[in-house]
Design an enzyme around this catalytic site. Sequence first.
Site, PDB file in Angstrom:
ATOM      1  N   CYS A  97      59.564  20.886  19.516  1.00  0.00           N
ATOM      2  CA  CYS A  97      59.587  19.463  19.177  1.00  0.00           C
ATOM      3  C   CYS A  97      58.278  18.829  19.641  1.00  0.00           C
ATOM      4  O   CYS A  97      57.993  18.788  20.845  1.00  0.00           O
ATOM      5  CB  CYS A  97      60.787  18.793  19.844  1.00  0.00           C
TER       6      CYS A  97
ATOM      7  N   CYS B  42      58.722  15.915  22.001  1.00  0.00           N
ATOM      8  CA  CYS B  42      59.090  16.369  23.352  1.00  0.00           C
ATOM      9  C   CYS B  42      57.867  16.891  24.100  1.00  0.00           C
ATOM     10  O   CYS B  42      57.704  16.651  25.296  1.00  0.00           O
ATOM     11  CB  CYS B  42      60.143  17.466  23.284  1.00  0.00           C
TER      12      CYS B  42
ATOM     13  N   ASP C 222      31.993  57.549  56.481  1.00  0.00           N
ATOM     14  CA  ASP C 222      31.635  56.787  57.670  1.00  0.00           C
ATOM     15  C   ASP C 222      32.632  57.204  58.749  1.00  0.00           C
ATOM     16  O   ASP C 222      33.800  57.444  58.444  1.00  0.00           O
ATOM     17  CB  ASP C 222      31.751  55.288  57.392  1.00  0.00           C
TER      18      ASP C 222
ATOM     19  N   ASP D  19      35.514  51.895  55.514  1.00  0.00           N
ATOM     20  CA  ASP D  19      36.650  51.004  55.744  1.00  0.00           C
ATOM     21  C   ASP D  19      36.588  49.752  54.886  1.00  0.00           C
ATOM     22  O   ASP D  19      37.472  48.908  54.955  1.00  0.00           O
ATOM     23  CB  ASP D  19      36.776  50.631  57.226  1.00  0.00           C
TER      24      ASP D  19
ATOM     25  N   ASP E 252      30.902  48.406  55.152  1.00  0.00           N
ATOM     26  CA  ASP E 252      30.196  49.423  54.375  1.00  0.00           C
ATOM     27  C   ASP E 252      29.920  49.018  52.943  1.00  0.00           C
ATOM     28  O   ASP E 252      29.675  49.878  52.097  1.00  0.00           O
ATOM     29  CB  ASP E 252      31.023  50.725  54.375  1.00  0.00           C
TER      30      ASP E 252
END
Length: 778
Positions: free
Chosen positions: A92, A95, A480, A674, A678
């Site tokens: 609608c 609406c 690492d 990690d 790094d």
Amino acid sequence: MAIKTYILEGLSCPGCAAKIERGVGAITGVSSAAVDFASQRLTVEIGRGDKIDSIITEAGAVVKSAGPSITMSEIAPEGLGTRCLWLYGLDCADCAAKIERRVAELEGVEAVSVDIMAQKLTITASDAARLPPLLRQAARIASESEDGIDVSFTARPPAAGTRQEKTHWFARTRIALGVALFAAGVIFDFEPRAELAVFLASYLLVGGEVISSALKNVSRGQVLDENFLMSIATVGAFAIGEYPEGVAVMLFYQVGEAFQRYAVGRSRKSITALMDIRPDSANLKTDDGIIKVSPEEVGIGEVIIVKPGEKIPLDGVVLEGRSALDTSALTGESLPRDVEPGCDVLSGSINKSGLLSVRVTKAFGESTVSRILDLVQSASAAKAPVENFITKFARYYTPAVVAAAAALALIPPMILPGAAFSDWLARALVFLVVSCPCALVISIPLSFFGGIGGASRKGILVKGSNFLDALNSVDTVVFDKTGTLTKGIFAVSDTVPTDGFSRGDLMSFAAHAEAGSNHPIAASILKAWGKPIPGESVSDYEEIAGHGVRVSVGGREVIAGNAKMLDAYGIAHDLPDVTGTVVYVAVGGTYAGYVVISDEIKPDSASAIKRIKATGVKKTVMLTGDSGATGNKIGSELGIDSIYSELLPHQKVEKLEELERAKSGRGSIAFVGDGINDAPVLARADVGIAMGGVGSDAAIEAADVVLMTDEPSKIADAILIAKKTRRIVWQNIAFALSVKAVVLALGAMGMATMWEAVFGDVGVAVIAVLNAMRAMKP
């Protein structure tokens, strides 16, 4: 530069996917376009921001041209302050305007628009923190505005009972009637005209949709698609009087296509189920009690209640309650994790026992589960080289086979005495039926999509098919040390003062010197000291990256760092042969002694190195900033081939480049870190692998592959999954091409009928798709 992502609902034809990718990529202003057939996603990178709307409109036209039944829905950007609501059932216009006006009047709304065609409301808040409550109010306004509106926070396929469902029912009924007429034509002996009428009616009922699609595509200039080729092949069968064969080929083509769609749909659902960690709702604690809302409606700082058996919907901190959490969907590990007040909890985890009260710390769009889902679902847009090759191969394969079919039908009757045109036309029709490379175009993206999904179930996130494929060629893995092979949890293991200093003096000066540093080693010294450091006692703080710190403590210069730090200031010191990181301390230019900091090797590091080598990796390397004694001891314990110690951060990048230059052949280098310190090395490596990605935004952003746990053994799992995926890909390539080659050869010699040709097309495609589904089982 703007990147837009769309769901192509109804995309079931790999040829259509290739056409859309080529067509959208050719639009002026589009930098790149990628269609992932497996996940039904179109990703468009637009370089000209001022023409985005016109470019998207043109892209929509390309999609409709490729497949009129395909719908293109944008995936809402997860930008802070902007979200989309889907208003299913909104039809609608009045609406829609009313909803837009009422939402615009809400305090804190900066912009709002309702698209009635897309059934979507887009809302932008002036403050991102206010967006969740605004979404709740907008959803309520939409629900109250018109009966039958179903408000959703995610785009979804049409529900059962829709027009698409009715279309499928009509198609099944039509084909069933066609099968009945075909059976009557085969069983009963009709006179020639009646027989033609029965088989023609059966043919139109069974293949009318295919013929209609072929004619529409021809009108758009798309000639060499599967619908056109199958129509020509079956019409040709009627032309030479082979009515039953013409109907049978179209019938079995339709049945094969149905099986193919079913297999593709099942594989998509199975792979999606592997990643089904998205929570459906959240129990929000309000002044009026607990209400059930969508996770998108919950803001940072609000409190949610998580009951036993429920998924945790958003990242947060436990306020009340104790429980065990199942994090297997995130990490692949079945061992429950105990939580209590003060513990962080991640979305996607399952609450196993107690009732938890959780304060939300991240909006849903930024939460762990949302980032993981987005990463995995968009991963297959980054295509592997073999996928790009097959896409190009398909563009040339079909025209080549069609040209061969034309030559087979026309040339032999002209040059061979007694050769019947109808006989050679029948052979050419076999070529037309097997001229579509669907088995490859469908199964190869599905294989990679399945491999990525299976890896995610093991707690391994791969950012693209290209990175999954690249893991196959890794012959050198560079680690690492800290946080990767060791736990990264430092503790003071020894203090050795020189004459004139006590252990207490040494630790006091070391703690004061490290008080301003956030390095893990500094934290371990302060923890061992265990006393507060008055701020006024330390001044002139200076940190030298990769070396140490220099401060003034009570008017005395204190230096704490590695051997290079003391050498730079000309302070003589000993070189102890100890395991661990040595922090040298000098006070007023005099060497005061050293503190030994030890790290612990992870339990599975040694076995991980063995497993990695067993996958075919030829060389393992460890890079560390620690002393040679510490690095060599840990490296030898783990069985690492090469160890490089006392490296500064920029020297790690230089060492990786040196290894890159020294490598031979096509082997590639993977770097494992990690993901926090790094980033430069991860970016430089052929494949960057970050560990400990649960809850770490830095890890997820930095690497090509993210291991969600701290276990190095997952690296071997990732390589094995990559190898299995590649095996399946090449099995499908070899199987599809060999079967098609055999059918083409037999067809050219007149030894294969159109029945075998149908198997060479849709039969091979179904088998290849079923084989591709094995990739999701790691």
